[in-house]
Design a protein around this motif. Structure first.
Motif, mmCIF file in Angstrom:
data_model
loop_
_atom_site.group_PDB
_atom_site.id
_atom_site.type_symbol
_atom_site.label_atom_id
_atom_site.label_comp_id
_atom_site.label_asym_id
_atom_site.label_seq_id
_atom_site.Cartn_x
_atom_site.Cartn_y
_atom_site.Cartn_z
ATOM 1 N N GLY A 370 0.812 -1.207 0.000
ATOM 2 C CA GLY A 370 0.000 0.000 0.000
ATOM 3 C C GLY A 370 0.852 1.265 0.000
ATOM 4 O O GLY A 370 1.769 1.402 0.818
ATOM 5 N N VAL A 371 0.551 2.174 -0.916
ATOM 6 C CA VAL A 371 1.256 3.453 -1.001
ATOM 7 C C VAL A 371 0.220 4.564 -0.856
ATOM 8 O O VAL A 371 -0.699 4.676 -1.667
ATOM 9 C CB VAL A 371 2.000 3.597 -2.338
ATOM 10 C CG1 VAL A 371 2.690 4.963 -2.415
ATOM 11 C CG2 VAL A 371 3.018 2.478 -2.513
ATOM 12 N N CYS A 372 0.356 5.365 0.174
ATOM 13 C CA CYS A 372 -0.606 6.433 0.443
ATOM 14 C C CYS A 372 -0.411 7.588 -0.539
ATOM 15 O O CYS A 372 0.711 7.890 -0.954
ATOM 16 C CB CYS A 372 -0.450 6.937 1.878
ATOM 17 S SG CYS A 372 -0.615 5.629 3.135
ATOM 18 N N VAL A 373 -1.512 8.232 -0.906
ATOM 19 C CA VAL A 373 -1.451 9.392 -1.804
ATOM 20 C C VAL A 373 -2.174 10.558 -1.139
ATOM 21 O O VAL A 373 -3.077 10.382 -0.335
ATOM 22 C CB VAL A 373 -2.089 9.077 -3.180
ATOM 23 C CG1 VAL A 373 -1.289 8.024 -3.909
ATOM 24 C CG2 VAL A 373 -3.546 8.647 -3.035
ATOM 25 N N ASN A 374 -1.717 11.752 -1.502
ATOM 26 C CA ASN A 374 -2.296 12.996 -0.976
ATOM 27 C C ASN A 374 -2.220 13.054 0.547
ATOM 28 O O ASN A 374 -3.214 13.328 1.240
ATOM 29 C CB ASN A 374 -3.747 13.155 -1.445
ATOM 30 C CG ASN A 374 -3.873 13.217 -2.952
ATOM 31 O OD1 ASN A 374 -3.024 13.799 -3.622
ATOM 32 N ND2 ASN A 374 -4.927 12.613 -3.488
ATOM 33 N N CYS A 375 -1.023 12.793 1.083
ATOM 34 C CA CYS A 375 -0.827 12.883 2.532
ATOM 35 C C CYS A 375 -1.070 14.314 3.004
ATOM 36 O O CYS A 375 -0.685 15.281 2.341
ATOM 37 C CB CYS A 375 0.589 12.440 2.906
ATOM 38 S SG CYS A 375 0.967 10.706 2.546
ATOM 39 N N THR A 376 -1.700 14.448 4.159
ATOM 40 C CA THR A 376 -2.016 15.764 4.721
ATOM 41 C C THR A 376 -1.082 16.082 5.883
ATOM 42 O O THR A 376 -0.201 15.299 6.236
ATOM 43 C CB THR A 376 -3.472 15.802 5.200
ATOM 44 O OG1 THR A 376 -3.662 14.798 6.212
ATOM 45 C CG2 THR A 376 -4.435 15.537 4.043
ATOM 46 N N GLN A 377 -1.294 17.226 6.491
ATOM 47 C CA GLN A 377 -0.532 17.682 7.656
ATOM 48 C C GLN A 377 0.975 17.699 7.380
ATOM 49 O O GLN A 377 1.788 17.370 8.249
ATOM 50 C CB GLN A 377 -0.838 16.806 8.890
ATOM 51 C CG GLN A 377 -2.279 16.846 9.344
ATOM 52 C CD GLN A 377 -2.723 18.250 9.721
ATOM 53 O OE1 GLN A 377 -1.934 19.033 10.252
ATOM 54 N NE2 GLN A 377 -3.976 18.574 9.445
ATOM 55 N N ASN A 378 1.329 18.063 6.142
ATOM 56 C CA ASN A 378 2.738 18.212 5.737
ATOM 57 C C ASN A 378 3.525 16.908 5.811
ATOM 58 O O ASN A 378 4.755 16.920 5.935
ATOM 59 C CB ASN A 378 3.434 19.288 6.590
ATOM 60 C CG ASN A 378 2.748 20.638 6.484
ATOM 61 O OD1 ASN A 378 2.470 21.120 5.389
ATOM 62 N ND2 ASN A 378 2.434 21.235 7.629
ATOM 63 N N THR A 379 2.807 15.775 5.745
ATOM 64 C CA THR A 379 3.478 14.477 5.785
ATOM 65 C C THR A 379 3.725 13.973 4.368
ATOM 66 O O THR A 379 3.134 14.444 3.395
ATOM 67 C CB THR A 379 2.649 13.447 6.565
ATOM 68 O OG1 THR A 379 1.369 13.283 5.929
ATOM 69 C CG2 THR A 379 2.441 13.888 8.008
ATOM 70 N N ALA A 380 4.595 12.972 4.257
ATOM 71 C CA ALA A 380 4.928 12.370 2.973
ATOM 72 C C ALA A 380 5.399 10.947 3.242
ATOM 73 O O ALA A 380 5.419 10.479 4.374
ATOM 74 C CB ALA A 380 6.009 13.189 2.254
ATOM 75 N N GLY A 381 5.738 10.241 2.159
ATOM 76 C CA GLY A 381 6.253 8.879 2.304
ATOM 77 C C GLY A 381 5.213 7.836 1.975
ATOM 78 O O GLY A 381 4.021 8.122 1.805
ATOM 79 N N ILE A 382 5.658 6.584 1.876
ATOM 80 C CA ILE A 382 4.787 5.465 1.531
ATOM 81 C C ILE A 382 3.623 5.366 2.498
ATOM 82 O O ILE A 382 2.478 5.108 2.098
ATOM 83 C CB ILE A 382 5.602 4.152 1.504
ATOM 84 C CG1 ILE A 382 6.566 4.162 0.314
ATOM 85 C CG2 ILE A 382 4.679 2.933 1.441
ATOM 86 C CD1 ILE A 382 7.499 2.979 0.277
#
Length: 692
Positions: A370-382
């Motif tokens: 699973g790879v997350c997209v459109n991370c919020t709260q200034n987060t990033a990464g898989i």
């Protein structure tokens, strides 16, 4: 002559799965879900290429006793007329699916021999899984030769079953060996030819039962072949020969058509009294029901197991940790939520991420893709576990925290850019999360002051004494006091036979090692890059007599190698080592003072608890008839958690293997001058899957 019968056609459309016509009970919660059989006939679109009376009034007669030249008792002849106001004279194809006691009828062969060939097509308006086709005769005999066909697009049709008047015609007409007796099936997608249902008797109300599921090898738990074989949107019946009691041959025997009793040829036609279609939506084992949408007139699955789509044929948004799979009667396959730490609603599945164990699932294990997209709260990464450029997650703050990422505070004068160290796993050169990358002459978390040996912020000019080479408490004041291996008025250069001036080196510089042929050297700016190709690693014992190839990652080139303890116990002694390939061997003098970095993780046996374990790591270098090793480092890891191990290649970290004697600089450099083996031992008290 006995009476004739029409033709009633019933297509029982079912989800297969080995249940016969009855819905299989839900045995336990883990089984797949399958909706009940539905009656699809009333919502199907049905067409035909020929109908009795569509060209004008036409007489037809039932097949009953009749003697030419004698009056008929209880006449059985009627008129069909598609344009008549009398509903009893109209026999359109829609009569076959209205559920009433009416029927469709084809023109009799008095209108032409071509009416042996009549086709009926049903459009179910979406794809279903067909289990049974039941054809019932009404006021004519069952058809003699005909083909039942299926299609997904109304263009390409494939046969389901052939029917012939005799077994011989199975071969002569369809080139298929006949299946004698009641139909049976040897394969999930076998197409048979049978004469079992083409007998002339009964003349009325005859039935044809075609099972597409029962009797096939995977009926209880359908195979992909059976599921594909039973899937159809369009169903076509191609009638090719009316049963006529050989009356059509009687017509050819007469040279004068006036000698033929017209009632004889008016008896032979097809008719369909009713078509019932019982079927199951294709929900792939993820729905209990698929009610009809009154707006679209289509059935839509009521999906479960976190699946979505009209047919539950995809995972819902946010549930792509594992790839979508169809359920079966015996097994349910759920779509698993991605672990985005509450910072994203959507994700997608990446096979390469899954293969490399880079995605953390909701159970805290690196399983899935699973790879997350459109991370919020200034987060990033898989997994939205790190921060975007310009933000960092402080030490001790969990990615689950509502606002885990804080802005970097990098001084625009002293920082290389506004990107700081993002989290604990991405620390560089010992910098803590939030630390900025400073320009030469600057230091501090925000690079907002001068480094040791520099003064005059914001200009930060060099002091009189080198901050790296002097021992002065303040290099900008007083005479310069140089470290042991440093010289110069400002303590900025290494003494002869020394190199690599570093502030953290209490002697300032390292001693050269030139194999006794020179005592002059200088610092080299050559560096080794990351070697990502793990090809060539193998497992061995200390003697090197055993060699076992590990399991490699499928990607090109492989990014990791692994082996189960079960394999190791079968092929290796109790103590075994990872042995590096040739790219790590030979003259590695320029690696002195550098780092050997590798990543490790482990799995656990099924019977073990999912708890933190202690791993011991030791590195052995062999060369020039010497074997040196590090002390065992202990690492506390959860299963599937990754640990990046960085070993500084300095002599003070090594001892002569098997002893407590420290390694001299000469011994250390002698080994690096001709490395024969690099061995890494990772020990663990219980069985594990070691990934390296």
């Amino acid at each position: 002559m006995p009476g004739a019968a029409g033709l009633l056609l019933a297509l029982l459309l079912s989800g297969g799965l080995g249940g016969g016509q009855e819905q299989q009970p839900q045995a336990h919660q883990q089984r797949g879900l399958f909706p009940a059989v539905l009656n699809l006939a009333s919502n199907a679109l049905i067409t035909t290429n020929a109908t009795c009376g569509e060209k004008g009034p036409e007489m037809y007669c039932k097949l009953v006793e009749h003697v030419p030249g004698q009056p008929v008792r209880n006449p059985q002849c009627r008129i069909c007329n598609q344009n008549s106001s009398n509903p009893y004279q109209r026999h359109p194809i829609t009569n076959a699916i209205d559920g009433k006691n009416t029927w469709w009828q084809s023109p009799s062969i008095k209108n032409g021999i071509e009416y042996h060939y009549v086709t009926i097509t049903l459009d179910l308006q979406q794809v279903f899984q067909i289990a049974y086709v039941i054809v019932k005769a009404a006021n004519s005999p069952r058809p003699g030769n005909w083909i039942l066909e299926r299609s997904l697009d109304d263009v390409e049709y494939k046969p389901w079953q052939y029917h012939a008047v005799t077994d011989t015609e199975c071969l002569t007409l369809y080139n298929i060996h006949p299946r004698t007796g009641p139909p049976s099936y040897a394969k999930d997608d076998e197409v048979i030819c049978t004469s079992f249902y083409s007998k002339i008797h009964p003349l009325e109300n005859g039935e044809i039962h075609i099972s597409l599921i029962n009797g096939r090898p995977s009926a209880d738990d359908p195979s992909p072949e059976l599921l594909e074989f039973t899937s159809a949107r369009y169903i076509r019946l191609r009638f090719q020969r009316i049963r006529t009691l050989n009356a059509d041959l009687m017509m050819f025997a007469h040279k004068d058509p006036r000698e033929i009793d017209p009632i004889v040829t008016r008896r032979y036609y097809y008719s369909v009294k009713d078509i019932s279609v019982g079927g199951m939506c294709i929900c792939y084992g993820h729905a209990r029901a698929c009610p009809l949408d009154p707006v679209t007139n289509k059935s839509r699955c009521e999906c479960e197991h976190n699946t979505c789509g009209d047919s539950c044929d995809q995972c819902c948004p946010g549930f792509h940790q594992k790839p979508w799979r169809a359920g079966t009667f015996l097994t349910k396959t759920e779509c698993e939520a991605c672990n985005c730490h509450g910072k994203a609603e959507e994700c997608y599945y990446d096979e390469n991420v899954a293969r490399r164990n880079l995605s953390l699932n909701i159970h805290g294990k690196y399983i899935g893709g699973g790879v997350c997209v459109n991370c919020t709260q200034n987060t990033a990464g898989i997994n939205c576990e790190t921060c975007i450029d310009g933000f960092f997650r402080p030490k001790g703050v969990s990615p689950n925290y509502p606002r885990p990422c804080q802005p970097c505070h990098c001084d625009p004068i002293g920082s290389l850019n506004d990107v700081c160290v993002k989290d604990e796993k991405r620390t560089q050169r010992g910098l803590a999360p939030g630390s900025c990358h400073c320009k030469p002459g600057f230091r501090g978390v925000s690079c907002d002051r001068c480094a040791r040996g520099y003064t005059g912020y914001p200009d930060c000019k060099p002091c009189n004494c080198s901050g790296a080479g002097s021992t002065n408490e303040d290099p900008c004041f007083g005479p310069c006091h140089c470290k042991e291996n440093v010289e110069g008025g400002d303590c900025s250069r290494c003494k002869s036979s020394f190199f690599n001036l570093q502030e953290e080196n209490h002697k300032g510089c390292d001693e050269c090692f030139c194999s006794g042929v020179s005592n002059r050297c200088q610092s080299s700016y050559w560096t080794y890059g990351h070697i990502k190709d793990m090809s060539g690693w193998y497992l061995t014992d200390l003697s090197g007599h055993v060699r076992v190839s590990p399991q490699q990652d499928d990607s090109e080139p492989p990014q990791q190698v692994s082996i189960r303890s079960v394999e190791a116990q079968r092929s290796l002694p109790q103590r075994y080592y990872w042995s590096a390939p040739a790219v790590y061997l030979g003259n590695k003098l320029t690696a002195a003072g550098g780092q050997l970095t590798f990543t490790i993780s482990y799995d656990f046996e099924e019977e073990e608890e999912d708890t933190e374990r202690v791993l011991q790591i030791m590195v052995i270098l062999e060369g020039s008839d010497l074997r040196i090793s590090t002390a065992q480092d202990e690492v506390y890891l959860q299963p599937y958690e990754e640990h990046i191990h960085a070993l500084s290649l300095k002599e003070e970290l090594f001892t002569i293997h098997g002893t407590n004697f420290p390694v001299s600089r000469r011994e250390f450099m002698t080994v690096l001058a001709n490395v024969k083996r690099v061995l890494i031992q990772i020990t663990y008290s219980l069985g594990m899957d070691a990934t390296f």
